[in-house]
Design a protein around this motif. Structure first.
Motif, short mmCIF file in Angstrom:
data_model
loop_
_atom_site.label_atom_id
_atom_site.label_comp_id
_atom_site.label_asym_id
_atom_site.label_seq_id
_atom_site.Cartn_x
_atom_site.Cartn_y
_atom_site.Cartn_z
N CYS A 1 54.19 66.61 -91.20
CA CYS A 1 55.60 67.02 -91.19
C CYS A 1 55.94 67.83 -89.94
O CYS A 1 57.04 67.70 -89.38
N GLN B 1 57.32 66.42 -86.47
CA GLN B 1 58.73 66.11 -86.23
C GLN B 1 59.46 67.21 -85.47
O GLN B 1 60.69 67.16 -85.36
N LEU C 1 58.14 64.73 -97.31
CA LEU C 1 58.72 64.93 -95.99
C LEU C 1 60.20 65.30 -96.08
O LEU C 1 60.69 66.12 -95.30
N TYR D 1 60.60 68.89 -96.77
CA TYR D 1 60.27 69.70 -95.58
C TYR D 1 61.41 69.66 -94.56
O TYR D 1 61.71 70.69 -93.94
#
Length: 423
Positions: free
Chosen positions: A188, A191, A415, A418
């Protein structure tokens, strides 16, 4: 003629030896002709100094060694000037400075609620909504939020936790679960280049939370550590609109009579009612974003059931939201102008539980009025089973090493939670 048995038969079989009357007595074992007494000998009487009025006992204190005929001296307790933790004598419970007559029902890391989610909803005055909110699902369905080679990299994380990280043939859950969750968090964090606001977060571990509230006539408390917590510099935006919040007034909380609402909570009279977020004042990442609760017990007896784990997630998310709300808006019980949102993820490394809690009110005494909102997505399986060793039948590999039943949808939800608040 009756046949001889036991010791008599052995006595007849023994040869005659030299002894009294030319006959040797039969040998017997320790427990054949009688049971030995298990009674312990009486302890010797204590050498006490009897206090006789007007008579002073004569002891061997001045001799500095034992003297027969003289009484044993009685010395006062030795005070070395400091307290050893092993021999520290606790004061009576009623003399403790934090002792209170009112009983507090406390929830901590190992408490298990008998009724699970229903009991947690009543304690937190919350309404349950199945599934994740639309704002989170919109992040899930957007292909632009996906990671490059996402499924392959998630499989590598599973292999790392279940196979590569440990030298054991079959790693235990205590070892594999934290490695899998940390690996998913690292995916995560990749990104950050796409969403720079993700760099304004930090993951804190082993913090200790404490908060208390009254529910009807019951004093409740959530305290202790809940695992890891993702903190942010900005709070999560509210999910439910003002109309949806007002509509919760018509919701009736489900009861579970005859089970007591405090079943499974720890009763204590020594407690502190102050709110503690677990972080010092001025901490640069003050807002809670997501809690990560890991179930790493190997034995089935000490393992949390899924509904008990979800109840634990609700109470710890509620405790973090309540302390944050009181820090921002004070201790007065009221409907919040800006609701506080906290997310939570609970897992054993294979099955994931996702939760989003929105704290709408701190008026928790009565069951009437505005309720809090809880979105729960239950029992999301990342993979069905992992073969740490290949299954070979008739020299043919039936099941190779690796996971079976992999479901990439579960990581997409992980994800999405997050990325919530940063996209």
């Amino acid at each position: 003629m009756a046949l001889a048995k036991g010791p008599a038969r052995r006595a007849l079989a023994l040869p005659r030896g030299l002894g009294l009357g030319g006959f040797a007595g039969p040998r017997r074992g320790a427990y054949e002709w009688g049971v030995r007494s298990t009674r312990k000998p009486e302890p010797p009487p204590l050498d006490r100094v009897y206090e006789i009025p007007g008579v002073e006992p004569i002891t061997y204190a001045g001799k500095m060694h034992f003297m027969p005929g003289l009484a044993r001296p009685v010395f006062p307790p030795w005070d070395p000037g400091w307290t050893h933790p092993k021999f520290r004598r606790l004061p009576p419970i009623h003399e403790h400075p934090l002792y209170k007559d009112q009983v507090c029902h406390s929830f901590h890391q190992r408490c298990r609620l008998l009724e699970g989610v229903k009991q947690a909803l009543w304690l937190t005055k919350a309404k349950l909504i199945e599934g994740l909110p639309e704002k989170v699902l919109s992040l899930l369905d957007n292909p632009g939020n996906h990671i490059e080679n996402q499924d392959e990299r998630v499989l590598n994380v599973i292999f790392h936790g279940r196979l590569w990280h440990s030298t054991e043939d079959i790693p235990k859950r205590k070892t594999s679960c934290p490695v899998i969750v940390d690996g998913l968090l690292q995916l995560c964090k990749s990104q950050i280049l796409k969403y720079p606001s993700l760099a304004r977060r930090i993951c804190a571990r082993n913090y200790r939370l404490s908060t208390t509230w009254n529910r009807e006539s019951i004093l409740l408390q959530v305290r202790g550590s809940s695992g890891a917590r993702l903190n942010a510099k900005e709070p999560l935006p509210p999910i439910a609109s003002r109309e949806e919040i007002e509509a919760t007034k018509n919701h009736v909380l489900e009861t579970f009579y005859p089970v007591s609402p405090t079943m499974g909570l720890q009763e204590c009279n020594i407690y502190d009612e102050k709110d503690d977020t677990g972080f010092r004042e001025g901490y640069p990442y003050p807002y809670p974003h997501t809690l990560y609760l890991l179930e790493t017990a190997n034995s089935r007896a000490s393992r949390f059931q899924p509904h008990q784990l979800r109840a634990k997630m609700i109470l710890f998310a509620f405790g973090n939201a309540l302390t944050q709300a009181r820090l921002l808006y004070g201790n007065d019980a009221k409907v919040l102008e800006q609701p506080v949102v906290v997310q939570s993820v609970g897992t054993d490394g294979r099955v994931f539980q996702f939760l989003v809690l929105q704290l709408n009110t701190t008026d928790l005494v009565s069951s009437e009025g505005v309720k809090n909102l809880v979105w729960v997505d239950s029992d999301q399986v990342l993979y069905q089973h992992f073969w740490c060793l290949p299954v070979i039948k008739k020299k043919v590999v039936v099941e190779p090493v690796g996971p079976t039943g992999f479901q990439p949808e579960t990581f997409r939800k992980f994800l999405a939670l997050y990325l919530h608040g940063a996209v």
